[in-house]
Write a protein that holds these residues in place. Structure first.
Motif, PDB file in Angstrom:
ATOM      1  N   LEU A  45       0.842  -1.192   0.000  1.00  0.00           N
ATOM      2  CA  LEU A  45       0.000   0.000   0.000  1.00  0.00           C
ATOM      3  C   LEU A  45       0.880   1.246   0.000  1.00  0.00           C
ATOM      4  O   LEU A  45       1.805   1.357   0.805  1.00  0.00           O
ATOM      5  CB  LEU A  45      -0.892   0.021   1.252  1.00  0.00           C
ATOM      6  CG  LEU A  45      -1.957  -1.063   1.371  1.00  0.00           C
ATOM      7  CD1 LEU A  45      -2.590  -1.013   2.757  1.00  0.00           C
ATOM      8  CD2 LEU A  45      -3.014  -0.892   0.297  1.00  0.00           C
ATOM      9  N   LEU A  48      -0.411   7.288   2.255  1.00  0.00           N
ATOM     10  CA  LEU A  48      -1.624   8.039   1.944  1.00  0.00           C
ATOM     11  C   LEU A  48      -1.268   9.427   1.427  1.00  0.00           C
ATOM     12  O   LEU A  48      -0.478  10.154   2.045  1.00  0.00           O
ATOM     13  CB  LEU A  48      -2.501   8.152   3.191  1.00  0.00           C
ATOM     14  CG  LEU A  48      -3.832   8.865   3.017  1.00  0.00           C
ATOM     15  CD1 LEU A  48      -4.709   8.133   2.016  1.00  0.00           C
ATOM     16  CD2 LEU A  48      -4.541   8.980   4.366  1.00  0.00           C
ATOM     17  N   GLU A  52      -5.987  10.614  -2.764  1.00  0.00           N
ATOM     18  CA  GLU A  52      -6.778   9.511  -2.219  1.00  0.00           C
ATOM     19  C   GLU A  52      -7.619   9.997  -1.039  1.00  0.00           C
ATOM     20  O   GLU A  52      -8.810   9.667  -0.937  1.00  0.00           O
ATOM     21  CB  GLU A  52      -5.870   8.362  -1.784  1.00  0.00           C
ATOM     22  CG  GLU A  52      -6.643   7.143  -1.321  1.00  0.00           C
ATOM     23  CD  GLU A  52      -5.748   5.948  -1.035  1.00  0.00           C
ATOM     24  OE1 GLU A  52      -6.284   4.906  -0.625  1.00  0.00           O
ATOM     25  OE2 GLU A  52      -4.515   6.052  -1.221  1.00  0.00           O
ATOM     26  N   LEU A  53      -7.015  10.764  -0.161  1.00  0.00           N
ATOM     27  CA  LEU A  53      -7.768  11.304   0.973  1.00  0.00           C
ATOM     28  C   LEU A  53      -8.948  12.139   0.490  1.00  0.00           C
ATOM     29  O   LEU A  53     -10.069  12.031   1.014  1.00  0.00           O
ATOM     30  CB  LEU A  53      -6.839  12.162   1.837  1.00  0.00           C
ATOM     31  CG  LEU A  53      -7.475  12.903   3.010  1.00  0.00           C
ATOM     32  CD1 LEU A  53      -8.030  11.926   4.034  1.00  0.00           C
ATOM     33  CD2 LEU A  53      -6.464  13.842   3.661  1.00  0.00           C
ATOM     34  N   TRP A  56     -12.312  10.394  -0.642  1.00  0.00           N
ATOM     35  CA  TRP A  56     -13.275   9.961   0.365  1.00  0.00           C
ATOM     36  C   TRP A  56     -14.273  11.065   0.703  1.00  0.00           C
ATOM     37  O   TRP A  56     -15.376  10.785   1.171  1.00  0.00           O
ATOM     38  CB  TRP A  56     -12.565   9.541   1.649  1.00  0.00           C
ATOM     39  CG  TRP A  56     -11.464   8.547   1.464  1.00  0.00           C
ATOM     40  CD1 TRP A  56     -11.283   7.685   0.414  1.00  0.00           C
ATOM     41  CD2 TRP A  56     -10.375   8.320   2.353  1.00  0.00           C
ATOM     42  NE1 TRP A  56     -10.148   6.941   0.593  1.00  0.00           N
ATOM     43  CE2 TRP A  56      -9.562   7.303   1.781  1.00  0.00           C
ATOM     44  CE3 TRP A  56      -9.991   8.868   3.573  1.00  0.00           C
ATOM     45  CZ2 TRP A  56      -8.404   6.836   2.400  1.00  0.00           C
ATOM     46  CZ3 TRP A  56      -8.840   8.408   4.195  1.00  0.00           C
ATOM     47  CH2 TRP A  56      -8.061   7.399   3.606  1.00  0.00           C
ATOM     48  N   ARG A  73      -9.941   1.375  -2.819  1.00  0.00           N
ATOM     49  CA  ARG A  73      -8.904   0.728  -2.000  1.00  0.00           C
ATOM     50  C   ARG A  73      -9.284   0.771  -0.521  1.00  0.00           C
ATOM     51  O   ARG A  73      -9.294  -0.245   0.179  1.00  0.00           O
ATOM     52  CB  ARG A  73      -7.564   1.432  -2.233  1.00  0.00           C
ATOM     53  CG  ARG A  73      -6.402   0.860  -1.447  1.00  0.00           C
ATOM     54  CD  ARG A  73      -5.167   1.712  -1.654  1.00  0.00           C
ATOM     55  NE  ARG A  73      -4.649   1.593  -3.006  1.00  0.00           N
ATOM     56  CZ  ARG A  73      -4.058   2.583  -3.681  1.00  0.00           C
ATOM     57  NH1 ARG A  73      -3.968   3.783  -3.150  1.00  0.00           N
ATOM     58  NH2 ARG A  73      -3.593   2.382  -4.890  1.00  0.00           N
ATOM     59  N   SER A  74      -9.624   1.943  -0.041  1.00  0.00           N
ATOM     60  CA  SER A  74     -10.019   2.092   1.358  1.00  0.00           C
ATOM     61  C   SER A  74     -11.325   1.371   1.646  1.00  0.00           C
ATOM     62  O   SER A  74     -11.467   0.693   2.676  1.00  0.00           O
ATOM     63  CB  SER A  74     -10.153   3.578   1.712  1.00  0.00           C
ATOM     64  OG  SER A  74     -10.720   3.744   2.985  1.00  0.00           O
ATOM     65  N   ASN A  75     -12.287   1.505   0.752  1.00  0.00           N
ATOM     66  CA  ASN A  75     -13.588   0.857   0.956  1.00  0.00           C
ATOM     67  C   ASN A  75     -13.436  -0.650   1.129  1.00  0.00           C
ATOM     68  O   ASN A  75     -14.076  -1.257   1.993  1.00  0.00           O
ATOM     69  CB  ASN A  75     -14.511   1.142  -0.225  1.00  0.00           C
ATOM     70  CG  ASN A  75     -14.940   2.600  -0.291  1.00  0.00           C
ATOM     71  OD1 ASN A  75     -14.835   3.330   0.700  1.00  0.00           O
ATOM     72  ND2 ASN A  75     -15.403   3.027  -1.447  1.00  0.00           N
ATOM     73  N   TRP A 105      -2.087   0.866   6.209  1.00  0.00           N
ATOM     74  CA  TRP A 105      -3.381   0.175   6.345  1.00  0.00           C
ATOM     75  C   TRP A 105      -4.288   0.940   7.293  1.00  0.00           C
ATOM     76  O   TRP A 105      -5.451   1.192   6.988  1.00  0.00           O
ATOM     77  CB  TRP A 105      -3.157  -1.250   6.846  1.00  0.00           C
ATOM     78  CG  TRP A 105      -4.410  -2.043   7.012  1.00  0.00           C
ATOM     79  CD1 TRP A 105      -5.067  -2.761   6.049  1.00  0.00           C
ATOM     80  CD2 TRP A 105      -5.175  -2.203   8.216  1.00  0.00           C
ATOM     81  NE1 TRP A 105      -6.197  -3.354   6.574  1.00  0.00           N
ATOM     82  CE2 TRP A 105      -6.288  -3.024   7.900  1.00  0.00           C
ATOM     83  CE3 TRP A 105      -5.036  -1.719   9.523  1.00  0.00           C
ATOM     84  CZ2 TRP A 105      -7.245  -3.376   8.851  1.00  0.00           C
ATOM     85  CZ3 TRP A 105      -5.988  -2.072  10.466  1.00  0.00           C
ATOM     86  CH2 TRP A 105      -7.078  -2.888  10.123  1.00  0.00           C
ATOM     87  N   ASP A 107      -4.204   4.046   8.027  1.00  0.00           N
ATOM     88  CA  ASP A 107      -4.601   5.317   7.417  1.00  0.00           C
ATOM     89  C   ASP A 107      -5.828   5.164   6.528  1.00  0.00           C
ATOM     90  O   ASP A 107      -6.570   6.122   6.313  1.00  0.00           O
ATOM     91  CB  ASP A 107      -3.450   5.897   6.594  1.00  0.00           C
ATOM     92  CG  ASP A 107      -2.367   6.514   7.463  1.00  0.00           C
ATOM     93  OD1 ASP A 107      -2.644   6.800   8.643  1.00  0.00           O
ATOM     94  OD2 ASP A 107      -1.239   6.702   6.963  1.00  0.00           O
ATOM     95  N   ARG A 108      -6.050   3.957   6.019  1.00  0.00           N
ATOM     96  CA  ARG A 108      -7.181   3.742   5.101  1.00  0.00           C
ATOM     97  C   ARG A 108      -8.414   3.166   5.782  1.00  0.00           C
ATOM     98  O   ARG A 108      -9.510   3.275   5.234  1.00  0.00           O
ATOM     99  CB  ARG A 108      -6.728   2.846   3.949  1.00  0.00           C
ATOM    100  CG  ARG A 108      -5.791   3.596   3.019  1.00  0.00           C
ATOM    101  CD  ARG A 108      -5.194   2.735   1.934  1.00  0.00           C
ATOM    102  NE  ARG A 108      -4.474   3.587   1.002  1.00  0.00           N
ATOM    103  CZ  ARG A 108      -3.199   3.946   1.156  1.00  0.00           C
ATOM    104  NH1 ARG A 108      -2.505   3.516   2.208  1.00  0.00           N
ATOM    105  NH2 ARG A 108      -2.625   4.740   0.269  1.00  0.00           N
ATOM    106  N   ARG A 111     -11.365   6.040   9.037  1.00  0.00           N
ATOM    107  CA  ARG A 111     -12.006   7.101   8.255  1.00  0.00           C
ATOM    108  C   ARG A 111     -13.198   7.680   9.000  1.00  0.00           C
ATOM    109  O   ARG A 111     -14.105   6.959   9.428  1.00  0.00           O
ATOM    110  CB  ARG A 111     -12.473   6.555   6.907  1.00  0.00           C
ATOM    111  CG  ARG A 111     -11.386   6.544   5.841  1.00  0.00           C
ATOM    112  CD  ARG A 111     -11.875   5.902   4.567  1.00  0.00           C
ATOM    113  NE  ARG A 111     -13.078   6.510   4.028  1.00  0.00           N
ATOM    114  CZ  ARG A 111     -13.719   6.059   2.954  1.00  0.00           C
ATOM    115  NH1 ARG A 111     -13.262   4.983   2.320  1.00  0.00           N
ATOM    116  NH2 ARG A 111     -14.806   6.660   2.514  1.00  0.00           N
TER     117      ARG A 111
END
Length: 200
Positions: A45, A48, A52-53, A56, A73-75, A105, A107-108, A111
């Motif tokens: 990964l 972040l 990407e941030l 969301w 990816r995060s979902n 990981w 960081d994702r 949320r």
């Protein structure tokens, strides 16, 4: 059946991996515990970054194609976390912290609005009814000292998401000679055996 998600994060073929493998082997022998493993080193990964941030924070129906791909990816990682009852973190100690791959990981999956939310009384975890196990492998002796910044960091991140029932299995002194290493790993394996019996 209880479902466990085991995350490994060692860049070496090392002790934390051995603890994770022992957990998985004992879970199979014990029965009643279904194990999924994710190798965060193999996943690779990225750190972040802002695109990407930002993805969301855009409503799903308004995302661009790039934002949809980034958010996926995060979902997917959050969905995997929520689909399991127990989160097992096999963690070596790197420079008094966690591997950057494991941080990527976290960081994702951490949320706002998904795994925790902000309220007038402070943050509230949204990941309920789950527990975590930390399999901590260290070359020196750090548990219970000021140098163990890793354990409270992990517990704080888990707690922010609502996972507050956390068991820690330490295997320490692993770089202090072969005899201490073998003894520490044997003690850790026994602790894992007892823990698995409680998990199922």
């Amino acid at each position: 059946m209880t479902r466990a998600l085991v995350l490994t994060s060692s860049i070496l073929d090392g002790n934390s991996l051995a603890l994770a493998e022992h957990f998985q082997a004992r879970a199979v022998e014990q029965g009643g515990l279904e194990v999924t493993t994710r190798d965060l080193i193999a996943d690779d990964l990225p750190h972040l970054a802002l695109p990407e941030l930002s993805s969301w924070q855009v409503p799903a129906e308004e995302r661009t194609a790039e934002q949809r791909e980034l958010a996926t990816r995060s979902n997917a990682l959050i969905e995997e976390l929520l689909a399991h009852d127990v989160l097992v973190l096999a963690v070596p100690l790197y420079n008094l912290g966690i591997p950057s791959q494991m941080k990527a990981w976290f960081d994702r999956v951490m949320r706002a609005g998904e795994t925790f939310r902000y309220t007038e009384k402070g943050p509230q975890g949204l990941v309920e009814g789950k527990r975590a196990v930390i399999l901590a492998a260290r070359g020196g002796q750090y548990a219970g000292t000021e140098l163990d910044s890793q354990t409270p960091h992990l517990k704080s991140m888990l707690g922010l998401m609502g996972i507050r029932e956390v068991d820690v299995v330490f295997a320490e002194g692993l770089a202090m000679g072969e005899a201490p290493r073998k003894a520490a790993l044997q003690e850790a394996r026994k602790a894992i055996d007892g823990l698995i019996q409680r998990l199922v």
